[in-house]
Scaffold this motif. Structure first.
Motif, PDB file in Angstrom:
ATOM      1  N   MET A 256       0.821  -1.212   0.000  1.00 53.20           N
ATOM      2  CA  MET A 256       0.000   0.000   0.000  1.00 53.20           C
ATOM      3  C   MET A 256       0.854   1.261   0.000  1.00 53.20           C
ATOM      4  O   MET A 256       0.476   2.291  -0.570  1.00 53.20           O
ATOM      5  CB  MET A 256      -0.932  -0.006   1.218  1.00 53.20           C
ATOM      6  N   GLN A 257       2.028   1.197   0.620  1.00 48.93           N
ATOM      7  CA  GLN A 257       2.913   2.351   0.635  1.00 48.93           C
ATOM      8  C   GLN A 257       3.364   2.715  -0.776  1.00 48.93           C
ATOM      9  O   GLN A 257       3.417   3.892  -1.150  1.00 48.93           O
ATOM     10  CB  GLN A 257       4.127   2.055   1.517  1.00 48.93           C
TER      11      GLN A 257
ATOM     12  N   SER B  28       0.416   4.264  -2.656  1.00 46.92           N
ATOM     13  CA  SER B  28       0.226   5.663  -2.247  1.00 46.92           C
ATOM     14  C   SER B  28       1.251   6.567  -2.899  1.00 46.92           C
ATOM     15  O   SER B  28       0.928   7.686  -3.336  1.00 46.92           O
ATOM     16  CB  SER B  28       0.324   5.780  -0.720  1.00 46.92           C
ATOM     17  N   ARG B  29       2.487   6.093  -2.990  1.00 44.14           N
ATOM     18  CA  ARG B  29       3.526   6.897  -3.632  1.00 44.14           C
ATOM     19  C   ARG B  29       3.219   7.093  -5.115  1.00 44.14           C
ATOM     20  O   ARG B  29       3.393   8.191  -5.667  1.00 44.14           O
ATOM     21  CB  ARG B  29       4.884   6.215  -3.467  1.00 44.14           C
TER      22      ARG B  29
ATOM     23  N   ILE C 131       0.235   7.132  -6.492  1.00 43.99           N
ATOM     24  CA  ILE C 131      -0.877   8.082  -6.591  1.00 43.99           C
ATOM     25  C   ILE C 131      -0.375   9.509  -6.399  1.00 43.99           C
ATOM     26  O   ILE C 131      -0.772  10.437  -7.126  1.00 43.99           O
ATOM     27  CB  ILE C 131      -1.958   7.748  -5.549  1.00 43.99           C
ATOM     28  N   SER C 132       0.520   9.713  -5.440  1.00 43.78           N
ATOM     29  CA  SER C 132       1.054  11.053  -5.186  1.00 43.78           C
ATOM     30  C   SER C 132       1.816  11.583  -6.390  1.00 43.78           C
ATOM     31  O   SER C 132       1.675  12.756  -6.767  1.00 43.78           O
ATOM     32  CB  SER C 132       1.966  11.030  -3.957  1.00 43.78           C
TER      33      SER C 132
END
Length: 215
Positions: A62-63, A66-67, A69-70
């Motif tokens: 998930m990390q 998230s990266r 997506i950012s």
């Protein structure tokens, strides 16, 4: 799976359109289906599904998701801001009556209807920045000229379409999309994209006028 994931928004909107046509006005599920089929909702649901199909299902942490997506948001944020600003500027010009002024200016003219249609569409395109708005507005303006004269409707459509694509510049969202996607400077975008659309428009007008002589 990658292709299906990228097509999720289109699939949702297409399904909503089909169900809206098949279901009657008082069906209980019609409002829900139409809500799911709106562009914003369809994109949000598609994003959530993409997080699963292209992330969680592939056992990506998930990390890392998230990266990713950012990074995606940072790449498109400025372009979305510019496109939104361009759209607001275009609407200000439309609400300000630019289209009505151009129509009145060309109403009493003795020029060829084809050239008039092309010129009106080109002026509106330069002022408003939207090819569809320029083409649709011009269509309403030149319809009386077409009815009164002997010009071929097909050539009038082509002339209007050719005029509506001229000189894509800073008040058009497409200009900024091309600039950002290809990493061009303002000068380079003018020298390539704006020049390309101008040549396309002028060449289209020339072909339409030649076709008028032949037909």
């Amino acid at each position: 799976m990658s292709a299906v994931t990228s097509l999720f928004p289109v699939i949702f909107m297409a399904m909503a359109t089909v169900f809206s046509l098949l279901l009657n006005e008082h069906s209980k599920g019609k409002d829900i289906i139409e809500f799911i089929g709106t562009p914003g909702t369809a994109m949000l649901i598609s994003l959530l599904l993409a997080l699963y199909t292209m992330g969680y299902a592939r056992k990506i942490p998930m990390q890392e998701i998230s990266r990713s997506i950012s990074e995606s948001i940072s790449q498109i944020a400025m372009m979305l801001l510019i496109i939104g600003g361009g759209g607001a500027f275009k609407q200000v010009l439309i609400d300000g009556g630019v289209g009505d002024y151009v129509a009145d200016f060309f109403r009493q003219t003795n020029m060829s209807p084809l050239f008039v249609a092309w010129t009106i569409a080109a002026v509106l395109r330069l002022c408003l920045g939207s090819a569809p708005v320029a083409a649709l507005t011009t269509a309403g303006m030149v319809a009386p000229l077409m009815e009164a004269g002997s010009v071929t409707p097909a050539l009038m459509v082509l002339a209007t379409g050719a005029g509506s694509v001229i000189a894509c510049h800073v008040n058009d969202a497409g200009f900024w999309m091309v600039k950002e996607f290809f990493g061009l400077s303002m000068k380079e975008t003018f020298q390539t994209w704006t020049l390309l659309t101008t040549v396309l428009s002028v060449t289209g007008l020339g072909c339409v006028l030649l076709a008028e002589l032949v037909m």
